[in-house]
Enzyme design. Structure first.
Site, PDB file in Angstrom:
ATOM      1  N   HIS A  84      -1.422  -8.101   5.132  1.00 47.83           N
ATOM      2  CA  HIS A  84      -0.034  -7.618   4.989  1.00 47.83           C
ATOM      3  C   HIS A  84       0.079  -6.352   4.150  1.00 47.83           C
ATOM      4  O   HIS A  84       1.078  -6.178   3.428  1.00 47.83           O
ATOM      5  CB  HIS A  84       0.849  -8.713   4.380  1.00 47.83           C
ATOM      6  CG  HIS A  84       0.733 -10.051   5.065  1.00 47.83           C
ATOM      7  ND1 HIS A  84       1.132 -10.238   6.359  1.00 47.83           N
ATOM      8  CD2 HIS A  84       0.244 -11.234   4.641  1.00 47.83           C
ATOM      9  CE1 HIS A  84       0.901 -11.486   6.704  1.00 47.83           C
ATOM     10  NE2 HIS A  84       0.342 -12.114   5.683  1.00 47.83           N
ATOM     11  N   CYS A  85      -0.900  -5.467   4.226  1.00 51.92           N
ATOM     12  CA  CYS A  85      -0.844  -4.173   3.514  1.00 51.92           C
ATOM     13  C   CYS A  85      -0.681  -4.318   2.003  1.00 51.92           C
ATOM     14  O   CYS A  85      -0.236  -3.370   1.338  1.00 51.92           O
ATOM     15  CB  CYS A  85       0.289  -3.277   4.035  1.00 51.92           C
ATOM     16  SG  CYS A  85       0.124  -2.842   5.743  1.00 51.92           S
ATOM     17  N   ALA A  86      -0.960  -5.501   1.448  1.00 58.75           N
ATOM     18  CA  ALA A  86      -0.876  -5.670  -0.001  1.00 58.75           C
ATOM     19  C   ALA A  86      -2.081  -6.502  -0.433  1.00 58.75           C
ATOM     20  O   ALA A  86      -1.935  -7.650  -0.851  1.00 58.75           O
ATOM     21  CB  ALA A  86       0.443  -6.341  -0.398  1.00 58.75           C
ATOM     22  N   ASN A 136       0.813  -1.225   0.000  1.00 56.41           N
ATOM     23  CA  ASN A 136       0.000   0.000   0.000  1.00 56.41           C
ATOM     24  C   ASN A 136       0.850   1.281   0.000  1.00 56.41           C
ATOM     25  O   ASN A 136       0.356   2.348  -0.364  1.00 56.41           O
ATOM     26  CB  ASN A 136      -0.945   0.024   1.212  1.00 56.41           C
ATOM     27  CG  ASN A 136      -2.240  -0.728   0.922  1.00 56.41           C
ATOM     28  OD1 ASN A 136      -2.599  -0.914  -0.245  1.00 56.41           O
ATOM     29  ND2 ASN A 136      -2.940  -1.164   1.959  1.00 56.41           N
TER      30      ASN A 136
END
Ligand SMILES: Cc1ncc(COP(=O)(O)O)c(C=O)c1O
Length: 343
Positions: free
Chosen positions: A338-340, A99
């Site tokens: 995991h921010c993705a 992100n």
């Protein structure tokens, strides 16, 4: 015994030289960098410059002055993307982005009218250079790629993408959050124009440190303006580096800690570190594949990945596994998106 396996988020433990250097600076020096002319301030300034030099050496960059310090790789990526891209510019990126890249690009798309093309990856997180070439248009200003996916671990073909970008005269920005300190990076040989890194993961430094290597003459607008310690009567941000992109009192203690971590890495050698990581990965992949009901994602070949092993276990939600491992076994792992999220 506690076992920390959340190193993709942040590395732990750090070499003891890191807290020692920070302690020594805070207790025995405490001067700011680039401001005072008294002895201790000059000493602090020298230590900050030494960290710039160590980073330039690690990434084979020829000018320490264009190693710009930031508070994180997130800030470095925002600086490169928001500082360079203008309305109408086209950007090529991977489908594996964190992100830190993705939200920044989406915000620029919504607010500035930039255009984004996402290059698909295989289920294993592998990118075909032909897909990158096919995504380029006459208005492509930049290619931004993660060096390794923080979810699948897969290492991306950075050298090939760099060569392609150079041939087409397109800026190449690399997010080295998962690779700096464990996979060799050579900004000259790999044609990387802008390298964003963080200090607190495999570089083994403290949180609050990161940077951007500017290996090109692109015009980058600063994210923030303010004091630099010099040319104070001039009413705008100076146009020379690093002051052009560094405003405000620096994180001197953190940068000195990062400098100590870089000295540790140099003494150990990246090859030794990578070899140990490979050995541990092969061991873990073999052992984990014997767990009933486990599904492991990403390449099973440690030479294609950094030290990340994503998995699910049948009939259990990931948070339950992470909670169990922590509470019952003192093993710390990460669960969630995991921010993705697109990965
Ligand atoms: C590939 C990648 N990019 C960016 C980041 C953001 O790092 P930070 O939160 O330290 O800025 C991370 C952190 O997990 C990452 O793995």
């Amino acid at each position: 015994m506690d076992i920390f396996l959340d190193n993709a988020a942040t590395s732990f433990p750090k070499p003891l030289a890191v807290p020692d250097a920070i302690y020594d600076y805070i207790v025995n020096n405490g001067g700011t960098s680039g401001r005072g002319s008294y002895e201790k301030a000059i000493l602090a300034d020298g230590l900050v410059y030494q960290t710039r030099k160590s980073l330039a050496k690690l990434f084979n960059h020829d000018d320490p002055k264009t190693v710009v310090f930031t508070s994180s790789v997130t800030e470095s990526l925002n600086l490169a993307l928001k500082g360079i891209l203008k309305p109408g510019d086209h950007v090529v990126t991977s489908s594996l982005e964190h992100n830190a890249v993705w939200r920044c690009l989406k915000t620029l798309e919504r607010d500035q009218g930039i255009h984004i093309t996402v290059v698909p990856a295989t289920e294993q997180g592998e990118t075909d250079i032909k897909d990158v070439a096919a995504a380029i248009t006459p208005t492509t200003k930049m290619i931004v790629f993660t060096h390794a996916s923080n979810v699948l671990g897969t290492i991306q073909p950075i050298a090939e993408i760099g060569a392609l970008a150079r041939k087409k005269n397109i800026l190449f920005l690399v997010d080295a959050a998962q690779t700096a300190g464990v996979i060799p990076i050579d900004v000259q040989e790999q044609n990387i124009d802008l390298l964003a890194f963080t200090g607190h993961k495999s570089l083994l430094g403290p949180m609050g440190t990161g940077g951007l290597i500017v290996n090109c003459d692109a015009n980058i607008d600063p994210l923030i303006s303010g004091g630099t310690g010099g040319d104070s009567a001039y009413e705008y941000q100076p146009d020379y580096y690093p002051n052009h992109l560094e405003a405000g009192t620096m994180n001197v203690s953190g940068i000195i800690g990062l400098g100590a971590a870089l000295a540790f890495l140099e003494a150990e050698g990246l090859e030794t570190i990578r070899h140990k990581e490979d050995t541990l990965m092969d061991y873990a992949l073999n052992a984990l594949s014997e767990v009933p009901g486990i599904e492991i994602y990403g390449p099973r070949d440690s030479s294609k990945t950094v030290g990340v092993i994503p998995f699910n276990i049948e009939d259990h939600v990931p948070e339950e596994i992470a909670f169990y491992l922590d509470q019952e076994c003192h093993v710390m792992i990460r669960s969630g998106l995991h921010c993705a999220p697109s990965v």
